[in-house]
Design a protein around this motif. Structure first.
Motif, PDB file in Angstrom:
ATOM      1  N   ALA A   1       0.815  -1.216   0.000  1.00 34.13           N
ATOM      2  CA  ALA A   1       0.000   0.000   0.000  1.00 34.13           C
ATOM      3  C   ALA A   1       0.847   1.264   0.000  1.00 34.13           C
ATOM      4  CB  ALA A   1      -0.934  -0.008   1.210  1.00 34.13           C
ATOM      5  N   GLN A   2       2.130   1.139   0.388  1.00 36.43           N
ATOM      6  CA  GLN A   2       3.019   2.295   0.458  1.00 36.43           C
ATOM      7  C   GLN A   2       4.076   2.287  -0.644  1.00 36.43           C
ATOM      8  OE1 GLN A   2       4.661   2.446   4.497  1.00 36.43           O
ATOM      9  NE2 GLN A   2       2.944   1.175   5.184  1.00 36.43           N
ATOM     10  N   SER A   3       3.922   1.394  -1.628  1.00 40.51           N
ATOM     11  CA  SER A   3       4.988   1.173  -2.599  1.00 40.51           C
ATOM     12  C   SER A   3       4.499   1.354  -4.028  1.00 40.51           C
ATOM     13  CB  SER A   3       5.562  -0.245  -2.427  1.00 40.51           C
ATOM     14  OG  SER A   3       6.056  -0.437  -1.115  1.00 40.51           O
ATOM     15  N   GLU A   4       5.488   1.436  -4.925  1.00 38.41           N
ATOM     16  CA  GLU A   4       5.203   1.546  -6.352  1.00 38.41           C
ATOM     17  C   GLU A   4       5.774   0.393  -7.162  1.00 38.41           C
ATOM     18  OE1 GLU A   4       6.682   5.272  -7.692  1.00 38.41           O
ATOM     19  OE2 GLU A   4       5.266   6.476  -6.530  1.00 38.41           O
ATOM     20  N   HIS A   5       6.874  -0.227  -6.665  1.00 34.36           N
ATOM     21  CA  HIS A   5       7.577  -1.234  -7.461  1.00 34.36           C
ATOM     22  C   HIS A   5       7.956  -2.421  -6.578  1.00 34.36           C
ATOM     23  CE1 HIS A   5      11.159  -2.301 -10.321  1.00 34.36           C
ATOM     24  NE2 HIS A   5      10.172  -3.172 -10.394  1.00 34.36           N
ATOM     25  N   ALA A   6       7.512  -3.614  -6.984  1.00 33.63           N
ATOM     26  CA  ALA A   6       7.837  -4.843  -6.265  1.00 33.63           C
ATOM     27  C   ALA A   6       8.751  -5.713  -7.111  1.00 33.63           C
ATOM     28  CB  ALA A   6       6.565  -5.613  -5.927  1.00 33.63           C
ATOM     29  N   LEU A   7       9.718  -6.342  -6.461  1.00 28.88           N
ATOM     30  CA  LEU A   7      10.583  -7.318  -7.111  1.00 28.88           C
ATOM     31  C   LEU A   7      10.243  -8.693  -6.552  1.00 28.88           C
ATOM     32  CD1 LEU A   7      13.016  -8.167  -8.869  1.00 28.88           C
ATOM     33  CD2 LEU A   7      14.477  -7.683  -6.899  1.00 28.88           C
ATOM     34  N   VAL A   8       9.847  -9.613  -7.425  1.00 29.17           N
ATOM     35  CA  VAL A   8       9.529 -10.975  -7.033  1.00 29.17           C
ATOM     36  C   VAL A   8      10.715 -11.856  -7.388  1.00 29.17           C
ATOM     37  CG1 VAL A   8       7.982 -12.933  -7.365  1.00 29.17           C
ATOM     38  CG2 VAL A   8       7.060 -10.610  -7.360  1.00 29.17           C
ATOM     39  N   LEU A   9      11.304 -12.517  -6.403  1.00 33.18           N
ATOM     40  CA  LEU A   9      12.425 -13.415  -6.632  1.00 33.18           C
ATOM     41  C   LEU A   9      11.900 -14.837  -6.743  1.00 33.18           C
ATOM     42  CD1 LEU A   9      15.175 -12.032  -4.214  1.00 33.18           C
ATOM     43  CD2 LEU A   9      14.860 -11.593  -6.662  1.00 33.18           C
ATOM     44  N   GLY A  10      11.987 -15.396  -7.935  1.00 35.41           N
ATOM     45  CA  GLY A  10      11.518 -16.749  -8.173  1.00 35.41           C
ATOM     46  C   GLY A  10      10.205 -16.775  -8.924  1.00 35.41           C
ATOM     47  N   ALA A  11      10.190 -17.437 -10.090  1.00 38.44           N
ATOM     48  CA  ALA A  11       8.952 -17.554 -10.891  1.00 38.44           C
ATOM     49  C   ALA A  11       8.214 -18.830 -10.497  1.00 38.44           C
ATOM     50  CB  ALA A  11       9.293 -17.546 -12.376  1.00 38.44           C
ATOM     51  N   SER A  12       7.999 -18.987  -9.189  1.00 34.08           N
ATOM     52  CA  SER A  12       7.228 -20.115  -8.687  1.00 34.08           C
ATOM     53  C   SER A  12       5.745 -19.826  -8.864  1.00 34.08           C
ATOM     54  CB  SER A  12       7.544 -20.342  -7.207  1.00 34.08           C
ATOM     55  OG  SER A  12       7.132 -19.204  -6.459  1.00 34.08           O
ATOM     56  N   PHE A  13       4.912 -20.806  -8.540  1.00 33.20           N
ATOM     57  CA  PHE A  13       3.469 -20.571  -8.633  1.00 33.20           C
ATOM     58  C   PHE A  13       3.053 -19.453  -7.685  1.00 33.20           C
ATOM     59  CE2 PHE A  13       3.849 -24.953 -10.197  1.00 33.20           C
ATOM     60  CZ  PHE A  13       3.201 -24.813 -11.404  1.00 33.20           C
TER      61      PHE A  13
ATOM     62  N   GLU B   1      -2.802  -6.037 -10.038  1.00 35.76           N
ATOM     63  CA  GLU B   1      -4.166  -5.565  -9.823  1.00 35.76           C
ATOM     64  C   GLU B   1      -4.163  -4.284  -8.988  1.00 35.76           C
ATOM     65  OE1 GLU B   1      -6.945  -6.831 -11.129  1.00 35.76           O
ATOM     66  OE2 GLU B   1      -5.818  -8.395 -12.177  1.00 35.76           O
ATOM     67  N   ARG B   2      -3.137  -4.102  -8.179  1.00 37.86           N
ATOM     68  CA  ARG B   2      -2.984  -2.866  -7.397  1.00 37.86           C
ATOM     69  C   ARG B   2      -2.292  -1.769  -8.200  1.00 37.86           C
ATOM     70  NH1 ARG B   2      -3.166  -2.529  -1.825  1.00 37.86           N
ATOM     71  NH2 ARG B   2      -3.787  -4.448  -0.742  1.00 37.86           N
ATOM     72  N   LYS B   3      -1.947  -2.060  -9.440  1.00 37.65           N
ATOM     73  CA  LYS B   3      -1.264  -1.123 -10.333  1.00 37.65           C
ATOM     74  C   LYS B   3       0.183  -0.878  -9.919  1.00 37.65           C
ATOM     75  CE  LYS B   3      -5.202  -0.747 -12.372  1.00 37.65           C
ATOM     76  NZ  LYS B   3      -5.457  -1.584 -13.583  1.00 37.65           N
ATOM     77  N   LEU B   4       0.756  -1.780  -9.126  1.00 33.68           N
ATOM     78  CA  LEU B   4       2.181  -1.666  -8.831  1.00 33.68           C
ATOM     79  C   LEU B   4       2.983  -2.122 -10.039  1.00 33.68           C
ATOM     80  CD1 LEU B   4       1.089  -1.519  -5.870  1.00 33.68           C
ATOM     81  CD2 LEU B   4       3.139  -2.797  -5.205  1.00 33.68           C
ATOM     82  N   ARG B   5       4.152  -1.548 -10.218  1.00 32.40           N
ATOM     83  CA  ARG B   5       5.115  -2.098 -11.175  1.00 32.40           C
ATOM     84  C   ARG B   5       5.709  -3.360 -10.548  1.00 32.40           C
ATOM     85  NH1 ARG B   5       9.630   0.896 -12.025  1.00 32.40           N
ATOM     86  NH2 ARG B   5       9.243   2.248 -10.242  1.00 32.40           N
ATOM     87  N   VAL B   6       5.879  -4.390 -11.370  1.00 32.51           N
ATOM     88  CA  VAL B   6       6.372  -5.672 -10.867  1.00 32.51           C
ATOM     89  C   VAL B   6       7.468  -6.190 -11.788  1.00 32.51           C
ATOM     90  CG1 VAL B   6       5.801  -8.058 -10.293  1.00 32.51           C
ATOM     91  CG2 VAL B   6       4.137  -6.245  -9.829  1.00 32.51           C
ATOM     92  N   THR B   7       8.586  -6.580 -11.184  1.00 34.25           N
ATOM     93  CA  THR B   7       9.663  -7.261 -11.904  1.00 34.25           C
ATOM     94  C   THR B   7       9.852  -8.633 -11.290  1.00 34.25           C
ATOM     95  OG1 THR B   7      10.798  -5.169 -12.386  1.00 34.25           O
ATOM     96  CG2 THR B   7      12.102  -7.189 -12.543  1.00 34.25           C
ATOM     97  N   VAL B   8       9.963  -9.650 -12.143  1.00 34.10           N
ATOM     98  CA  VAL B   8      10.210 -11.018 -11.692  1.00 34.10           C
ATOM     99  C   VAL B   8      11.600 -11.428 -12.158  1.00 34.10           C
ATOM    100  CG1 VAL B   8       9.519 -13.437 -11.893  1.00 34.10           C
ATOM    101  CG2 VAL B   8       7.770 -11.647 -11.744  1.00 34.10           C
ATOM    102  N   VAL B   9      12.402 -11.919 -11.231  1.00 33.58           N
ATOM    103  CA  VAL B   9      13.751 -12.404 -11.556  1.00 33.58           C
ATOM    104  C   VAL B   9      13.817 -13.875 -11.174  1.00 33.58           C
ATOM    105  CG1 VAL B   9      16.206 -12.243 -11.001  1.00 33.58           C
ATOM    106  CG2 VAL B   9      14.834 -10.156 -11.253  1.00 33.58           C
ATOM    107  N   SER B  10      14.227 -14.704 -12.134  1.00 32.04           N
ATOM    108  CA  SER B  10      14.257 -16.143 -11.860  1.00 32.04           C
ATOM    109  C   SER B  10      15.205 -16.849 -12.818  1.00 32.04           C
ATOM    110  CB  SER B  10      12.850 -16.727 -12.015  1.00 32.04           C
ATOM    111  OG  SER B  10      12.840 -18.104 -11.702  1.00 32.04           O
TER     112      SER B  10
END
Length: 539
Positions: free
Chosen positions: A278-290, A301-310
């Protein structure tokens, strides 16, 4: 003709004018082996016709409310369209979770061509504790398997003591929504549904103990819970799941970094993830797991920017193969996720030391860096078994079990911690980290704890949810030499059949709920790819 099809033998109800039953359909209007949804006094009821017999049940799945008339009828069973919960058609009894209770039954009568139903349900029959049974069964872990075991024990008529021990304060809840619906804001952490009614444990005299188990002595059949008296059991089921692995990043132990790293294993984790999102703009997801990609979908869906690294070439290549893996990657990229496959994160540090915004900079193995506001780590789990004494562990800390989920005399294991023999659709010993499989394990263990013969082979199943689309996966494909499609993958209406030497080993489907339900039943026995294709293309 007057036929009483749900064992309501009240002869006073033979004449519909002198009963509370209402006409809801004509028998001639119900095709054999078919379902119809009706309403009686505002209650949704499902009619199922088999021959001249009609059954009446609650029309919505007791797990998540799916409309059961959209499911599949096969082998004398009703398979839920959403999550493949399975019920016996003749009795409404539960065959396969994720629902943990049977269908609600309603009195029904066929008089001449009229189908009459009463909106008052038949009384449920589930056992409760009795002093005549002096046994104690202990369940360690109140997750999916723990809840399933409690329900299955009482359903089976066990009247001895049941003790359910877990560190969390609330009764078993649906953890699948933690990654699917909570991060998006669609469901708040406080609204996560329970797996059983709130009064189930009190009503059925199940002892809930909120505590940390310090030791389980498998040979002495004793559970220690700190300063409280030890529990001595006749049989115990351990279903403690996994402990998230340490984030393998240089700098991950820095206090400023830790405050911006989120795991997702329980309700508290989900609450913290929502707070930081709720306080952020960009999330980094480590791991392309389910879980990782479900969180990525939810955060978009929250309109955050998302980067996935895997690492790896495409997501889910090991489970589904490269073609389906590319389909998932295109879906995420089409929704604005930046996917960095073939890369690993090496180090993390505050982007600007001393800056109050708390942003992070993550360095990848090729020297690139990614700035983000927080990290979601999906780096896997280690089975939580260190507290168990007197057993042999595998190198990954899992426990080997036999077909009854038995580790040793009086001790059983279920879920993430169990390495079990899988015979359908292939023969192998494996460990599967999914909550529906954990529930299946629990029901198998309960049968064994009660000295009952083993049930028929079960088929592993899970579902994953991305951008409003549910993908179903049946079986387990360690290797395969062909993938056959029906439908159109690019429009996300398809079934992919994974075969090895002509034998079906797994199936993946999207928007083909009925056919997947029929395959789930058929795959209990060896099934050829050709026969599977006939089922997958059935109307």
């Amino acid at each position: 003709m007057t036929t009483d099809t749900n064992n309501t033998n009240d002869t006073n109800n033979t004449n519909p004018q002198n009963s509370s039953m209402q006409k809801v359909a004509r028998l001639s209007g119900l095709a054999d082996n078919s379902m119809k949804r009706v309403e009686v006094d505002g209650t949704p009821i499902l009619l199922i016709r088999r021959g001249d017999a009609v059954r009446a049940y609650g029309a919505d799945c007791p797990h998540a409310g799916a409309p059961l008339e959209q499911g599949a009828l096969c082998n004398g069973r009703l398979v839920c369209p959403w999550h493949k919960g399975t019920f016996d058609i003749d009795s409404g009894a539960l065959v396969e979770p994720p629902p943990l209770l049977p269908l609600t039954r309603y009195p029904v009568r066929v008089t001449q061509d009229d189908v009459l139903v009463d909106s008052m349900p038949e009384p449920a029959s589930i056992a409760t504790a009795s002093a005549s049974d002096a046994r104690t069964f202990a369940i360690v872990g109140a997750g999916a398997a723990g809840g399933a075991a409690c329900a299955a024990l009482r359903e089976a008529g066990y009247a001895g003591r049941v003790v359910l021990i877990d560190r969390e304060p609330r009764t078993p809840y649906d953890r699948t929504v933690l990654s699917k619906f909570v991060p998006s804001g669609e469901m708040s952490p406080e609204k996560i549904p329970s797996l059983l009614p709130d009064d189930f444990f009190e009503k059925h005299a199940i002892d809930l103990i909120q505590a940390e188990v310090t030791a389980l002595d498998a040979r002495a059949k004793r559970i220690d819970i700190g300063s409280a008296p030890s529990i001595h059991y006749d049989a115990a089921l351990v279903a403690t799941g996994g402990i998230p692995k340490r984030l393998p990043l240089q700098g991950a132990d820095d206090a400023a970094v830790k405050a911006r790293v989120r795991l997702l294993r329980n309700r508290d984790d989900a609450r913290q993830l929502v707070d930081v999102a709720a306080q952020s703009e960009h999330a980094l997801v480590l791991g392309a797991s389910f879980i990782g990609l479900e969180v990525a979908s939810a955060l978009r869906e929250r309109k955050l920017r998302v980067t996935v690294v895997s690492p790896g070439n495409v997501p889910f290549e090991k489970q589904f193969g490269p073609e389906l893996g590319r389909l998932f990657m295109r879906l995420h990229e089409a929704h604005g996720v930046r996917v960095r496959m073939g890369r690993q994160a090496r180090a993390v540090a505050p982007r600007d030391p001393g800056d109050a915004d708390g942003a992070l900079r993550v360095t990848l193995d090729n020297g690139d860096s990614v700035s983000c506001d927080f990290i979601v780590a999906g780096t896997g789990v280690t089975p939580a078994t260190d507290f168990i004494q007197g057993v042999t562990r595998n190198g990954d800390k899992s426990l080997d079990v036999d077909e009854s989920m038995r580790v040793m005399e009086g001790l059983y294991a279920a879920g993430d911690i169990a390495r079990f023999p899988l015979h359908a659709p292939i023969d192998e010993r494996t460990r599967i980290e999914h909550w529906r499989v954990a529930q299946q394990h629990a029901r198998i263990a309960v049968n064994a704890m009660l000295g009952r013969p083993p049930a028929e082979p079960f088929v592993p199943y899970f579902w994953t949810y991305h951008y409003g689309k549910t993908f179903d996966y049946l079986g387990r494909a360690a290797h395969w030499d062909e993938t056959r499609f029906t439908g159109t993958p690019d429009t996300f209406e398809f079934i992919a059949l994974l075969g090895d030497k002509g034998k079906l080993v797994a199936a993946v489907g999207c928007n083909r709920e009925k056919q997947i339900g029929m395959l789930a039943e058929a795959m209990r026995k060896p099934l050829s790819v050709a026969d599977a294709m006939a089922i997958a293309t059935a109307d």
